[in-house]
Design an enzyme around this catalytic site. Sequence first.
Site, mmCIF file in Angstrom:
data_model
loop_
_atom_site.group_PDB
_atom_site.id
_atom_site.type_symbol
_atom_site.label_atom_id
_atom_site.label_comp_id
_atom_site.label_asym_id
_atom_site.label_seq_id
_atom_site.Cartn_x
_atom_site.Cartn_y
_atom_site.Cartn_z
ATOM 1 C CE1 TYR A 35 3.575 15.146 -0.513
ATOM 2 C CE2 TYR A 35 1.903 14.695 -2.169
ATOM 3 C CZ TYR A 35 2.250 14.914 -0.856
ATOM 4 O OH TYR A 35 1.277 14.899 0.118
ATOM 5 C CB SER B 28 -1.088 11.889 -0.929
ATOM 6 O OG SER B 28 -1.628 12.816 -1.853
#
Length: 310
Positions: free
Chosen positions: A217, A204
Amino acid sequence: MNQPEPQQHEAEQTPSPQPYPPRDPRAGYYSGSFPQQEQKQPGLTAPMDPVPDHGELSYTGHGRLTGRAALITGGDSGIGAAVGIAFAREGADVAFTHLPEESEDARTTSGWIQEAGTKALTLPGDCRTEEFCQQAVERTVAEFGRLDTLVLNAAYQKNREGLETLPTEEMDRVFKTNLYSLMWTARAAIPHLKPGASIIVTASIQAFNPSPELIDYAMTKAAQVAFTKALAQELGPKGIRVNAVAPGPIWTPLIPATEWPDKLPDFGQNTPLGRAGQPAELAPAYVLLASDEGSYISGAVLPVTGGKGL
């Protein structure tokens, strides 16, 4: 001796190629703001407004993965579904894991894979358990007789109001989904991978530009980048490539299930291209990394971010 006169032939008319103008990257996919909406985890496709584009009507395969087999974790919807559809249209059999409550999305994605003329294997279960990760690999190999591409895509995220209020059980869920399952599944798969095989991690932009409300995350995504680069060095001498794709803001069920309604209308609008991406726009990156066209790419992190820098 007289030579025969050469015959005169009219030049054959070759049809002109049809124009294929480039698509303006600011358009062609949904480019507006997103209506207020919220779902509980893990999030499903049907309630989303607009419904994500997984390439169902647009992706055209060219046989790049014919005869191969792939396993995708979290492949029922979003990026995983788009990758599964693309892999199938490139000729690969596709297995994918999903949570039992995601069975509706899994059936839909399985249908698109089978429509491409290849095999689909759905694997319901929870990647937070080591046994399930091991079984997912074993069932894939048993069904397809081989494993050529492993896509480590399963992920969980949730909006955090601050580290001081982050429950341990939530941290545990994020770490087990995003890291433990990645390690367990890769460990089980490596003995089945032969030279030419590929492992692809869905990392990501959060690994490089972390948002405070996604602190746990983002931590796991940074760890996935380290995992990718280290494993690429380990497996390269065996002819196995390891890479990651780093998506930016992509419209998947994970987004309305993150519980950040105040941010949803502007999701993805701050990219240089001025919009969020669709899962279909990720699939070609995975096809490249899985296919022979990516034969000299290993240890790389490929950004698909709408222009946002890593």
